[in-house]
Design a protein around this motif. Structure first.
Motif, PDB file in Angstrom:
ATOM      1  N   GLY A 308       0.792  -1.234   0.000  1.00  0.00           N
ATOM      2  CA  GLY A 308       0.000   0.000   0.000  1.00  0.00           C
ATOM      3  C   GLY A 308       0.813   1.266   0.000  1.00  0.00           C
ATOM      4  N   LEU A 309       2.081   1.223   0.406  1.00  0.00           N
ATOM      5  CA  LEU A 309       2.943   2.395   0.405  1.00  0.00           C
ATOM      6  C   LEU A 309       4.247   2.068  -0.304  1.00  0.00           C
ATOM      7  N   SER A 310       4.845   3.106  -0.892  1.00  0.00           N
ATOM      8  CA  SER A 310       6.107   2.939  -1.610  1.00  0.00           C
ATOM      9  C   SER A 310       7.063   4.057  -1.212  1.00  0.00           C
ATOM     10  N   ALA A 311       8.339   3.863  -1.533  1.00  0.00           N
ATOM     11  CA  ALA A 311       9.342   4.886  -1.255  1.00  0.00           C
ATOM     12  C   ALA A 311       8.955   6.187  -1.952  1.00  0.00           C
ATOM     13  N   GLY A 312       9.073   7.293  -1.219  1.00  0.00           N
ATOM     14  CA  GLY A 312       8.749   8.604  -1.772  1.00  0.00           C
ATOM     15  C   GLY A 312       7.352   9.071  -1.483  1.00  0.00           C
ATOM     16  N   ASP A 313       6.434   8.175  -1.095  1.00  0.00           N
ATOM     17  CA  ASP A 313       5.078   8.599  -0.751  1.00  0.00           C
ATOM     18  C   ASP A 313       5.122   9.571   0.424  1.00  0.00           C
ATOM     19  N   GLN A 314       4.187  10.558   0.400  1.00  0.00           N
ATOM     20  CA  GLN A 314       4.104  11.539   1.473  1.00  0.00           C
ATOM     21  C   GLN A 314       2.969  11.126   2.417  1.00  0.00           C
ATOM     22  N   LEU A 315       3.343  10.520   3.526  1.00  0.00           N
ATOM     23  CA  LEU A 315       2.364  10.034   4.502  1.00  0.00           C
ATOM     24  C   LEU A 315       1.907  11.184   5.381  1.00  0.00           C
ATOM     25  N   ILE A 316       0.605  11.381   5.484  1.00  0.00           N
ATOM     26  CA  ILE A 316       0.069  12.403   6.375  1.00  0.00           C
ATOM     27  C   ILE A 316       0.096  11.868   7.798  1.00  0.00           C
ATOM     28  N   VAL A 317       0.847  12.568   8.665  1.00  0.00           N
ATOM     29  CA  VAL A 317       1.040  12.068  10.030  1.00  0.00           C
ATOM     30  C   VAL A 317       0.202  12.838  11.049  1.00  0.00           C
ATOM     31  N   THR A 318      -0.157  14.074  10.753  1.00  0.00           N
ATOM     32  CA  THR A 318      -1.064  14.830  11.637  1.00  0.00           C
ATOM     33  C   THR A 318      -2.077  15.570  10.780  1.00  0.00           C
ATOM     34  N   GLY A 319      -3.272  15.723  11.320  1.00  0.00           N
ATOM     35  CA  GLY A 319      -4.351  16.386  10.591  1.00  0.00           C
ATOM     36  C   GLY A 319      -5.241  15.431   9.842  1.00  0.00           C
ATOM     37  N   GLY A 320      -4.868  14.178   9.766  1.00  0.00           N
ATOM     38  CA  GLY A 320      -5.637  13.212   8.999  1.00  0.00           C
ATOM     39  C   GLY A 320      -6.995  12.910   9.579  1.00  0.00           C
ATOM     40  N   GLN A 321      -7.166  13.155  10.877  1.00  0.00           N
ATOM     41  CA  GLN A 321      -8.449  12.828  11.502  1.00  0.00           C
ATOM     42  C   GLN A 321      -9.574  13.742  11.010  1.00  0.00           C
ATOM     43  N   PHE A 322      -9.216  14.861  10.359  1.00  0.00           N
ATOM     44  CA  PHE A 322     -10.228  15.798   9.865  1.00  0.00           C
ATOM     45  C   PHE A 322     -10.456  15.661   8.363  1.00  0.00           C
ATOM     46  N   LEU A 323      -9.788  14.693   7.719  1.00  0.00           N
ATOM     47  CA  LEU A 323      -9.807  14.604   6.262  1.00  0.00           C
ATOM     48  C   LEU A 323     -10.832  13.608   5.739  1.00  0.00           C
ATOM     49  N   LYS A 324     -11.229  13.886   4.494  1.00  0.00           N
ATOM     50  CA  LYS A 324     -11.993  12.946   3.689  1.00  0.00           C
ATOM     51  C   LYS A 324     -11.228  12.789   2.383  1.00  0.00           C
ATOM     52  N   PRO A 325     -11.373  11.673   1.710  1.00  0.00           N
ATOM     53  CA  PRO A 325     -10.671  11.497   0.439  1.00  0.00           C
ATOM     54  C   PRO A 325     -10.967  12.656  -0.521  1.00  0.00           C
ATOM     55  N   GLY A 326      -9.920  13.224  -1.112  1.00  0.00           N
ATOM     56  CA  GLY A 326     -10.066  14.307  -2.079  1.00  0.00           C
ATOM     57  C   GLY A 326     -10.013  15.689  -1.479  1.00  0.00           C
ATOM     58  N   ASP A 327      -9.959  15.796  -0.142  1.00  0.00           N
ATOM     59  CA  ASP A 327      -9.882  17.122   0.475  1.00  0.00           C
ATOM     60  C   ASP A 327      -8.588  17.816   0.077  1.00  0.00           C
TER      61      ASP A 327
END
Length: 340
Positions: A308-327
């Motif tokens: 599901g993840l690869s090198a270079g991906d930008q993982l959201i570590v904070t703020g994700g609890q307020f997100l919906k896909p596409g925000d």
């Protein structure tokens, strides 16, 4: 009517960078002597003296305990005297037998006389052998009145006192060897199956928490304990300064394997669903993308992602609890610096 422009959600991201992940089996064990033996009496008698007490160092072959040898010395003298008598008797019996053997063909003596001389000779031979064995036994028993150390080490306990009457088999003194010292641990089967004698071992003794020492795997059990379903492993540790003592507690880490190019992320970034696990990553258009991931091994507050993840991906570590896909998202400058 004007359409409101959505306000980007500020987030922090972490750039995925694969690492080599060591698989470490962490267990708690207890230190034990490399060898220990309880010396016991092989002959009975009265304790005449001892040359070591609890805590004293001992040398292999040194006399640790002495019994009063008087009775055994007398028994040896008696056996040696009986041996001298038996040798004299054999000499006389041999002369008589040879003489009878030469006279019998000339009919000077009867067959009965010859048989008697032969029987006396054979009896004297057997008697000498029996008495010789008794001398050897008496010597061995006299030697056993001096109990010696079987190896270099220390006296751990003394169970006798001068003047005490002891019997055969009675415990006298416990001797331990503490250099090297041994650590006994138990591993569950999922870690045991990856274990090899050459695996690196790091150890922290509870009494010396600032010091990390190394050890080597010495023995690996081949059957599981029925009550715990774990396998016994014994580790040897250098203890030339004798600072480590039997009974101390040790935290042991054994590196059983390494996963190449492993992806570790904070466990707090994983959205745990009933049927799947997901994370948010930052897309190139500054929009939040929801990714389904497969979880692997955990390591502290991190967890391995196997899919599901690869090198270079930008993982959201904070703020994700307020997100919906596409925000729409806004990555902070601090997070970009952290991700490099």
């Amino acid at each position: 009517a004007s359409t409101a422009i959505p306000v980007p959600t500020p987030v922090r991201v972490l750039e995925i960078q694969p690492i080599h992940l060591p698989l470490v089996a962490e267990v708690v064990g207890r230190l034990a002597p490399n060898r220990e033996v309880t010396l016991a009496a092989e002959v009975g008698g009265v304790i005449a003296g001892y040359n070591a007490d609890a805590g004293d160092s001992v040398v292999k072959g040194s006399v640790l305990i002495s019994l009063d040898p008087s009775d055994y010395q007398l028994a040896l003298k008696e056996a040696e005297a009986n041996l001298a008598v038996a040798r004299t008797r054999l000499e006389l019996a041999l002369k008589a037998y040879r003489r009878s053997k030469s006279l019998l063909p000339r009919k000077v003596i009867t067959q009965d006389a010859y048989d008697k001389a032969e029987a006396e000779y054979l009896s004297a031979v057997a008697s000498l052998e029996r008495v010789t064995v008794r001398v050897d036994i008496a010597k061995a028993q006299l030697v056993k009145t001096r109990i010696r150390s079987p190896f270099d080490g220390h006296a751990a306990a003394r169970m006798i006192e001068i003047g005490q009457l002891i019997s055969v088999g009675q415990p006298l003194m416990k001797i331990v060897e503490s250099d090297p010292i041994r650590i006994n641990i138990w591993l569950p089967e999922k870690e045991y199956v990856r274990l090899d004698r050459t695996d690196p071992v790091s150890i922290v003794i509870e009494a010396f928490p600032e010091t990390v020492i190394t050890g080597t795997i010495d023995r690996i059990g081949i059957t599981a304990d029925e009550s715990t379903n774990t396998f016994g492993v014994e580790i040897l540790v250098d203890n030339s300064n004798l600072a480590l003592k039997a009974g101390m507690t040790a935290r042991v880490g054994i590196t059983t394997d390494t996963i190449a190019n492993a992806i570790l992320i904070p466990q707090s970034t994983v959205l745990y669903r009933s049927d799947r696990n997901e994370v948010f990553v930052a897309g190139s258009d500054n929009r939040a993308i929801l990714r389904q991931v497969m979880l692997g091994l955990s390591s502290g507050d991190k967890i391995e992602i196997t899919e599901g993840l690869s090198a270079g991906d930008q993982l959201i570590v904070t703020g994700g609890q307020f997100l919906k896909p596409g925000d729409t998202i806004m990555i902070s400058a601090f997070a970009r610096a952290e991700a490099k």
